[in-house]
Design a protein around this motif. Structure first.
Motif, short mmCIF file in Angstrom:
data_model
loop_
_atom_site.label_atom_id
_atom_site.label_comp_id
_atom_site.label_asym_id
_atom_site.label_seq_id
_atom_site.Cartn_x
_atom_site.Cartn_y
_atom_site.Cartn_z
N ALA A 131 -14.71 -77.26 -7.22
CA ALA A 131 -13.83 -77.28 -6.03
C ALA A 131 -14.54 -78.09 -4.95
CB ALA A 131 -13.55 -75.86 -5.56
N LEU A 132 -14.05 -79.29 -4.71
CA LEU A 132 -14.72 -80.19 -3.77
C LEU A 132 -14.37 -79.89 -2.32
CD1 LEU A 132 -14.28 -83.54 -5.76
CD2 LEU A 132 -16.21 -81.95 -5.80
N ASN A 133 -13.30 -79.16 -2.07
CA ASN A 133 -12.90 -78.85 -0.70
C ASN A 133 -12.20 -77.49 -0.71
OD1 ASN A 133 -10.02 -79.39 -1.37
ND2 ASN A 133 -10.76 -81.50 -1.59
N PRO A 134 -11.98 -76.91 0.48
CA PRO A 134 -11.33 -75.58 0.55
C PRO A 134 -9.94 -75.55 -0.07
CG PRO A 134 -12.36 -76.11 2.63
CD PRO A 134 -12.46 -77.35 1.80
N HIS A 135 -9.22 -76.66 0.01
CA HIS A 135 -7.88 -76.68 -0.57
C HIS A 135 -7.95 -76.52 -2.09
CE1 HIS A 135 -3.70 -77.71 -1.18
NE2 HIS A 135 -4.07 -78.66 -2.05
N GLU A 136 -8.87 -77.25 -2.71
CA GLU A 136 -9.03 -77.14 -4.16
C GLU A 136 -9.52 -75.75 -4.55
OE1 GLU A 136 -11.54 -80.23 -5.56
OE2 GLU A 136 -10.08 -81.85 -5.18
#
Length: 734
Positions: A131-136
């Motif tokens: 998960a590269l960012n909070p959305h992912e």
């Protein structure tokens, strides 16, 4: 393979293929899978052999052939391993393909009770995605929640473990949200757990590795059939109370699993298709019938059922093709009759008549076709003249068939044509053999009893007696009129002019009359010497071959009582050499040669043995028990001596080599003789057929006359005597 569906040989080939190179193993796997196309175990072994040599193209091809027909978790786990091996190092594209593979797998076998490991592996795979960012990260958690919620509603072996993991997952994300979600899914989880416990009881008796073979009626196959039937009934009841679409999917899954084991059972295929029809899915039922005929191409019953479905939905040409396919492989009259009926229903009278004119020219056409078409013309077309012509045409060919005569008589009875009925009976009885005319005579008598006058009734009854039972020696009928005839005359359907007890008494009397004049052959030998000569002149008396008799040797008794094998050995020594050689030979003609060497008396005895229907004893065990048992010959000898005033004494248990047998009684006059004579008398045993002389001196003289010295006899020596027929004496020394 000698036996096409030899399970043991198939298992052996599969084990041998494990140790062969893939090039040599491939033909073996293809041979096995052509016979057992639903064996997930063989498919898994085949595909793992291809994966071991990194043959990806061949592996994909094998999976495309077996996955959708073999719904078994181990095979699909192998598919997941292959997909992950191929796509693990391809980044985001590989992750997407792996996710699709998991969803594809769970869509087909996610409801299996053993699918828990696949759900767990899928969840672990989703957790491992980066998960590269909070959305992912949020998208990953949403995907995990959906998979968890699907998994905890599936009754599997791991449902409780997955529930615990789900609670931990929700609490790790948001405790406030977790409380509401857990309370919402708790009842659904409880229902899934309860269904799991019930489902587990039904699958415990199922052998998932059973190879699909045609039914043989073995107990194991019957147990599996019953287990699958119970499991299907359980699933059709929708125990989890899920919606109709999911329940239908679940039932289809169980049917497909059942067919993996019962692939050659036509009743399972028919039940599957009927369930689809009742569910409103006719197209699915047609596909099931098509698969069934591919699995069991020789099943006429399935073809008729499939043709019935096609005819019911208006596909007349498809149904006609099925009937013609049956006629193409089967030339029996039943196929012709069913095709006649179909043509009459679907295309009309002329089409059926045209086919009948062709069918009657066929060599395989029997009287059944004539009866069926004549009945069709009379009942359906309301054309008695055409039906009469058909019966008359068939009568030219089938005058000697009693069933045809009776059917024709029934037809004429419906027309109330009594004159032609009597003419038919007279024509038929003049040509039928006596042994085949009983039913026609009975029907003739019944017809006269129903429609004739008293004179015709009595006349036909008398003619039947003379035809069936002949006449006595003095010209009068063998069976005179009896009260049974009156009962037959004045009964109607299930109404009788007498009680059941009286009827039973009359039946027994009739049987006694039939057996009264039969000659009873005497098989026992008459007593007394005066009658032996007269019996000997009869050719029906079979005497034993005394030349083949063997003198009884009491020294063999200890061997008989020791074990079964020595019994067989000594028994083989007592037969002639040619019999022994025949019995021990391993050639295919062994059983053909035995009757040639068997004595006529034994053959006559075997021929008179009754036929036994049911369990039969082991002959070797029975003979062994008989040989090891103490037969009452000693008691018989004891009674013989008691009649003469002499009572024999029992053997001394402490004597050497007694073996539990009785000694002959010593004569009182022998007490003054030498010790060697006393020793000889002590070692003398009783014979089987007659008592020995009680004078020991005479016995010693008889032994000396045969050249046997008493002084050379050892303590283990014994004397044995011949049978009552030969009267010979034989001595044996141990």
């Amino acid at each position: 393979m000698a036996d096409k569906y030899n399970v043991e040989e198939a298992e052996g080939l599969a084990k041998r293929a494990l140790h062969l190179p893939i090039a040599q193993a491939t033909p073996i796997y293809e041979q096995l899978l052509s016979l057992y196309p639903t064996s997930a175990r063989f498919w898994k072994q085949y595909v793992e052999a291809q994966m071991a040599v990194s043959n990806d193209d061949a592996t994909k091809q094998i999976f495309s052939r077996c996955l959708l027909t073999c719904l078994q978790v181990p095979l699909w786990q192998c598919y997941i391993r292959f997909i992950r091996k191929v796509y693990d190092k391809k980044g985001a594209e590989g992750q997407e393909e792996t996710t699709k593979a998991f969803e594809f797998t769970l869509n087909y076998i996610g409801t299996d009770i053993a699918s828990g490991p696949i759900w767990t592996e899928y969840i672990t795979f989703l957790k491992s995605l980066p998960a590269l960012n909070p959305h992912e990260d949020m998208q990953r958690k949403i995907s995990l929640r959906k998979v968890y919620q699907r998994a905890i509603l599936t009754p599997t072996h791991h449902v409780e473990q997955l529930w615990k993991e789900y609670e931990s997952f929700e609490n790790s994300v948001n405790r406030q949200l977790a409380k509401g979600l857990v309370n919402e899914y708790q009842p659904k989880f409880n229902s899934a757990r309860a269904v799991y416990r019930e489902r587990k009881k039904y699958i415990e008796d199922i052998d998932w590795n059973m190879l699909a073979v045609p039914p043989t009626g073995s107990p194991k196959e019957e147990v599996q059939w019953v287990a699958w039937k119970k499991f299907l009934t359980f699933e059709k009841g929708n125990p989890q109370r899920i919606d109709t679409a999911l329940s239908t999917k679940r039932i289809i899954y169980v049917y497909e699993q059942c067919l993996m084991c019962l692939y050659h059972y036509p009743d399972v295929w028919y039940d599957y298709a009927e369930w689809h029809i009742k569910s409103g899915s006719t197209e699915a039922a047609i596909k099931v019938f098509q698969r069934a005929l591919k699995a069991i191409p020789d099943s006429e019953t399935l073809k008729y059922a499939y043709a019935e479905l096609e005819e019911a939905r208006g596909a007349i040409q498809s149904a006609k093709n099925l009937y013609e396919s049956i006629l193409g492989v089967s030339t029996n009259s039943l196929a012709q009759i069913q095709f006649l009926r179909f043509l009459r229903r679907a295309e009309g009278v002329e089409a059926a008549r045209k086919y009948f004119l062709e069918a009657r020219k066929s060599p395989s056409c029997t009287y059944h076709v004539y009866i069926a078409f004549a009945t069709m013309a009379f009942c359906l077309d309301k054309d008695p003249k055409a039906a009469h012509n058909i019966f008359e045409e068939g009568l030219k060919r089938y005058m000697t068939e009693p069933v045809y005569i009776l059917e024709y008589a029934d037809f004429l009875t419906r027309l109330n044509d009594d004159r032609n009925i009597r003419a038919l009976f007279e024509r038929a009885l003049s040509t039928l053999p006596t042994e085949e005319s009983a039913e026609v005579w009975n029907r003739f008598v019944h017809f006269e009893q129903t429609y004739g006058d008293l004179a015709s009734i009595l006349k036909v009854e008398q003619r039947r007696k003379e035809a069936l039972f002949g006449k006595g020696e003095e010209g009068s009928p063998a069976l005179d009129g009896s009260l049974q005839d009156v009962v037959s005359r004045y009964s109607y359907m299930d109404l009788w002019p007498c009680t059941s007890k009286e009827l039973d008494h009359l039946s027994r009397q009739e049987l006694l009359v039939k057996n009264m004049n039969k000659k009873v052959e005497k098989t026992n030998l008459p007593h007394g010497p005066a009658t032996i000569g007269s019996v000997a002149s009869s050719s029906k008396v079979v005497y034993p071959d005394t030349a083949q008799m063997v003198v009884y040797d009491p020294t063999k008794k200890s061997e008989f009582s020791s074990s079964v094998k020595p019994v067989a050995a000594s028994a083989s020594n007592t037969f002639p050499s040619n019999v022994t050689a025949t019995a021990t030979h391993g050639s295919a003609s062994t059983y053909d040669e035995i009757p040639k060497t068997t004595p006529p008396a034994l053959l006559a005895f075997l021929a008179n043995l009754p036929h036994v229907d049911g369990p039969t004893p082991n002959v070797d065990v029975v003979l062994s028990i008989c040989l090891q048992s103490d037969l009452p010959t000693g008691q018989t000898a004891k009674q013989g001596f008691a009649a003469k005033g002499n009572v024999p004494s029992q053997n001394d248990p402490s004597g050497p080599n007694r073996g539990g047998s009785q000694r002959l009684p010593r004569d009182r006059r022998a007490t003054k003789r030498k010790g060697s004579d006393r020793q000889e008398d002590d070692d003398t045993t009783s014979i089987q057929s007659q008592p020995l002389p009680t004078d020991v001196f005479r016995l010693r003289q008889m032994r000396k006359a045969r050249g046997i010295s008493t002084s050379s006899q050892t303590p283990t020596g014994s004397a044995s005597y011949g049978s009552a027929y030969s009267g010979e004496l034989s001595g044996s020394t141990g």
